[in-house]
Each structure stands twice: as C-alpha cells, then as structure tokens.
Design an enzyme around this catalytic site. Sequence first.
Site, PDB file in Angstrom:
ATOM      1  N   CYS A 116      -1.128  -7.120 -13.904  1.00 58.01           N
ATOM      2  CA  CYS A 116      -0.906  -5.670 -13.792  1.00 58.01           C
ATOM      3  C   CYS A 116      -0.119  -5.115 -14.976  1.00 58.01           C
ATOM      4  O   CYS A 116      -0.128  -3.907 -15.218  1.00 58.01           O
ATOM      5  CB  CYS A 116      -0.199  -5.345 -12.483  1.00 58.01           C
ATOM      6  N   HIS A 257       3.250   1.434 -12.532  1.00 60.32           N
ATOM      7  CA  HIS A 257       2.154   0.656 -11.953  1.00 60.32           C
ATOM      8  C   HIS A 257       2.060   1.004 -10.465  1.00 60.32           C
ATOM      9  O   HIS A 257       3.060   0.981  -9.753  1.00 60.32           O
ATOM     10  CB  HIS A 257       2.433  -0.830 -12.147  1.00 60.32           C
ATOM     11  N   ASN A 287      -4.215  -0.340  -5.748  1.00 57.65           N
ATOM     12  CA  ASN A 287      -3.683  -1.073  -6.896  1.00 57.65           C
ATOM     13  C   ASN A 287      -4.868  -1.574  -7.738  1.00 57.65           C
ATOM     14  O   ASN A 287      -5.624  -2.434  -7.290  1.00 57.65           O
ATOM     15  CB  ASN A 287      -2.839  -2.250  -6.375  1.00 57.65           C
TER      16      ASN A 287
HETATM   17  O1  UT7 Z   1       0.511  -5.569  -8.503  1.00 55.66           O
HETATM   18  C1  UT7 Z   1       1.418  -6.563  -8.129  1.00 55.66           C
HETATM   19  C2  UT7 Z   1       0.816  -7.306  -6.987  1.00 55.66           C
HETATM   20  N1  UT7 Z   1       1.324  -7.212  -5.691  1.00 55.66           N
HETATM   21  C3  UT7 Z   1       2.233  -6.364  -5.144  1.00 55.66           C
HETATM   22  O2  UT7 Z   1       2.803  -5.487  -5.724  1.00 55.66           O
HETATM   23  C4  UT7 Z   1       2.504  -6.585  -3.677  1.00 55.66           C
HETATM   24  C5  UT7 Z   1       3.966  -6.462  -3.324  1.00 55.66           C
HETATM   25  N2  UT7 Z   1       4.132  -6.598  -1.871  1.00 55.66           N
HETATM   26  C6  UT7 Z   1       3.807  -5.621  -1.003  1.00 55.66           C
HETATM   27  O3  UT7 Z   1       3.357  -4.573  -1.387  1.00 55.66           O
HETATM   28  C7  UT7 Z   1       4.060  -5.867   0.473  1.00 55.66           C
HETATM   29  O4  UT7 Z   1       4.811  -7.055   0.620  1.00 55.66           O
HETATM   30  C8  UT7 Z   1       2.735  -5.955   1.299  1.00 55.66           C
HETATM   31  C9  UT7 Z   1       2.055  -4.601   1.366  1.00 55.66           C
HETATM   32  C10 UT7 Z   1       1.802  -6.974   0.681  1.00 55.66           C
HETATM   33  C11 UT7 Z   1       3.045  -6.389   2.730  1.00 55.66           C
HETATM   34  O5  UT7 Z   1       3.951  -5.439   3.331  1.00 55.66           O
HETATM   35  P1  UT7 Z   1       5.279  -5.935   4.035  1.00 55.66           P
HETATM   36  O6  UT7 Z   1       5.975  -4.744   4.530  1.00 55.66           O
HETATM   37  O7  UT7 Z   1       5.998  -6.834   3.060  1.00 55.66           O
HETATM   38  O8  UT7 Z   1       4.732  -6.743   5.263  1.00 55.66           O
HETATM   39  P2  UT7 Z   1       4.936  -8.284   5.641  1.00 55.66           P
HETATM   40  O9  UT7 Z   1       4.116  -9.161   4.754  1.00 55.66           O
HETATM   41  O10 UT7 Z   1       6.400  -8.580   5.747  1.00 55.66           O
HETATM   42  O11 UT7 Z   1       4.309  -8.325   7.091  1.00 55.66           O
HETATM   43  C12 UT7 Z   1       4.866  -7.601   8.203  1.00 55.66           C
HETATM   44  C13 UT7 Z   1       3.909  -7.688   9.356  1.00 55.66           C
HETATM   45  C14 UT7 Z   1       3.464  -9.113   9.663  1.00 55.66           C
HETATM   46  O12 UT7 Z   1       3.305  -9.237  11.057  1.00 55.66           O
HETATM   47  P3  UT7 Z   1       4.423  -9.980  11.933  1.00 55.66           P
HETATM   48  O13 UT7 Z   1       4.529 -11.368  11.373  1.00 55.66           O
HETATM   49  O14 UT7 Z   1       5.681  -9.183  11.745  1.00 55.66           O
HETATM   50  O15 UT7 Z   1       3.852  -9.915  13.312  1.00 55.66           O
HETATM   51  C15 UT7 Z   1       2.107  -9.175   9.002  1.00 55.66           C
HETATM   52  O16 UT7 Z   1       1.256 -10.144   9.604  1.00 55.66           O
HETATM   53  O17 UT7 Z   1       2.730  -6.944   9.078  1.00 55.66           O
HETATM   54  C16 UT7 Z   1       1.601  -7.775   9.252  1.00 55.66           C
HETATM   55  N3  UT7 Z   1       0.562  -7.365   8.314  1.00 55.66           N
HETATM   56  C17 UT7 Z   1      -0.365  -6.449   8.618  1.00 55.66           C
HETATM   57  N4  UT7 Z   1      -0.604  -5.738   9.751  1.00 55.66           N
HETATM   58  C18 UT7 Z   1      -1.629  -4.871   9.742  1.00 55.66           C
HETATM   59  C19 UT7 Z   1       0.375  -7.772   7.032  1.00 55.66           C
HETATM   60  N5  UT7 Z   1      -0.675  -7.130   6.496  1.00 55.66           N
HETATM   61  C20 UT7 Z   1      -1.154  -6.297   7.465  1.00 55.66           C
HETATM   62  C21 UT7 Z   1      -2.221  -5.367   7.506  1.00 55.66           C
HETATM   63  N6  UT7 Z   1      -2.415  -4.683   8.652  1.00 55.66           N
HETATM   64  N7  UT7 Z   1      -3.036  -5.145   6.441  1.00 55.66           N
END
Ligand code: UT7
Length: 330
Positions: A116, A257, A287
Amino acid sequence: MKVNWGVEVAGSGIGVPERVMTNEDWAQRLDTSDEWIVQRTGIRQRRWAAEHESTLTFAERASRAALAQAGVTAQDIDLIVCGTITPDHPLPSTSCELQAALGCGWVPAFDVVAACSGFVYAMITAAQYLVTGMSRCALVVGADCLTRVCDMEDRQSAILFGDGAGAVVLRPSASPETGILATRMGADGGRAMLIWVPAGGSREPASLRTVNERLHVMRMKGRDVYKFAVSQMQAVILDTARDAGVDLRDVNLLVPHQSNLRIIESACEKLGIPPERVFINIDRMGNTSAASVPIAFHEARAEGRLRRGDLALLVAFGAGLTWSSVLLRM
Ligand code: UT7
C-alpha cells in the site's frame, strides 16, 4: 529528510473498474453485514475488476488520463515507475507492459514492491531521477487488483479490498515555490509476516499442494496491522511536517492511504487534524492498496480541494511493513 527537489505533479488520472461490490453483496456471500463493515471500516462499497480486466487495464487507463491532463504525449515520458504487488504476470514488470501499451519509447521502466506504500515509494524514487537530471518527465503509477490475491473466504480481510489505479506525471517545478518539500520512507521487515502470501515465490513455488492448502492467498493479522497503522501514521505525519519546517495546521489537505476509516480518524484525532482537512473516499473505493493514495489525490484535485499554493500531505503504510510520505506544495 528535508528536501526541496523542484519536482511537481503536472497531471493526474485514475482508472477504476465499473463493477461495484456493495456490503449487501458481501453479506450474501459471507457471514457479515453492512452494519459491521460500515462501523468497523467505513466502507460501503468497492470496485471489482471484471474477469477480462487486470492491473494493467487500470494502470493504462489512469496513465492516459494523467498524460492528457499534463499535456504530454507517451513519447515525452522518459521514466516509468509503478507501485504494485499484483502485476499481470510474475514476469515482466507492469511498468514494462505499460510502456508498450502506452506507446512510450524504450525508456527505463520498473516496478516498486511496497504494497500500500507502493505509489508513494514510487513517487519518491522517480522524483530523485528528476533531481539528478536523469529524467525530465516521469510517469508514476499505483495500481493493484488485490481481489485477485485476497482470501475471498476470510471475512476479516476480503471485505476491505477493491481494485484500480492512479497515476501522476512528474516534471521539474514551474515555480521555485511549488513541488515536493519533504519525504519519508521506511520499513520494518521484522514484521513482514503480518501481511503476506505464503507461496508462489522461490521459497515455496506453486504446486498442487500449495494450491490445495490455499497458500497463494493473502494472510493478514488485522489487529496488529491496525495498531501499527495508527501509531506509524501519526509519527510519519509529524516527522514529515517537521522536516519541512511546516506547522501541521498549515497543511491544507491530508491524503492518507484509505485502509480503514477508524485508523485515519484515530490518527488524525490524536494529531488534532480536523475531518475537513482529510480526504476520504474509502466509503466508495475500499482499500485499493498502491492505488489508494493516487486515486484519493486525483479526486481531491478534481473536486477542487487542492488548489495552487496549497500544501498536500500524502501518507501511506502497508505490508512489509512499509510506510512513506510526500509533502507537496501544489
Ligand atoms: O492496507 C493495509 C492492510 N490492512 C489494514 O489496514 C487492516 C488493518 N486492520 C483493520 O482494519 C481491522 O483490524 C479489521 C477491519 C481487519 C478488523 O476489525 P477489528 O475491529 O480489528 O475486528 P477484529 O478482527 O478484532 O474482530 C472482532 C470481531 C470478531 O468476532 P469475535 O471473535 O469478537 O466474536 C471477528 O470474528 O468481529 C468479527 N469479524 C467480523 N464480523 C462480521 C471480523 N470480520 C468480520 C466481518 N463481519 N467482515
């Protein structure tokens, strides 16, 4: 590092797919919802390449638009640098394919692999060729089709990404006041495995096993990347402004970004940058990896949010881990 390179953007352009993939579309395919995606990422829709389209499709479209806006022809271009991690082929580079597609001369053409951060890395690299006089008119592109390498069954990462490209033409500044004032580039290879594709390289070439075990798709530790992004974005913004001797309050527009709206808002809140001085299009584009910053930069210019004399701060971070910035007097 403080710089005053006398290098400016003469034109910009974008190329994005027609096909729109909404959060509702995702909810039909995976266990997710519009509400979760909007709340956690700020994304409402993203663009997806059609089957016959590829990274080169959008790179070429963006480049043609940037050349037209700059008022130059393909024959005027004497350097091509493209940031991408999803080239049409492992060999040759997208830049070489782009050179032929545009009808440029046999000028130097190479890709920069910085995920990115790729476009900003490419922009800083190309600008240095202008500083040394090796180039007088460089084409810089950020192009990716991450939907071709992300894991479509992983709801945490799949919903984030879209496809597209953005491009700029760099030329010597028309006035001593305008152009690149400061840049930052960095990487932490110790955290390489936070975002990676396990197979398909020389360590683990493609085989039936790697395909069966789905080792060709991207793996991401989202939470760790999130924390890195918020803190590194703040540090890079502060360092870049300080290098140029510019007060952050004098930066007219931050062009970050577009990774996650919460990452951008959290970093900006800590730095006291108000939302009206931050360009956001993640709601429409998702993204788009290396294309994210140049698409946002072009849209900001097209919407009149960056005018002559304004200070723009482009900032990116991504796999590697990598980060980069360019402070630019328009
Ligand atoms: O360009 C650079 C590349 N990447 C990035 O910039 C990504 C940086 N990270 C992020 O943007 C965030 O960490 C994410 C958007 C990927 C994830 O969001 P989060 O708030 O960190 O969620 P999490 O991974 O901590 O997950 C929280 C909950 C989990 O459920 P439990 O374990 O609490 O029951 C996940 O399983 O949300 C769940 N979850 C979803 N639920 C519905 C994860 N993805 C999804 C989804 N829909 N798409």
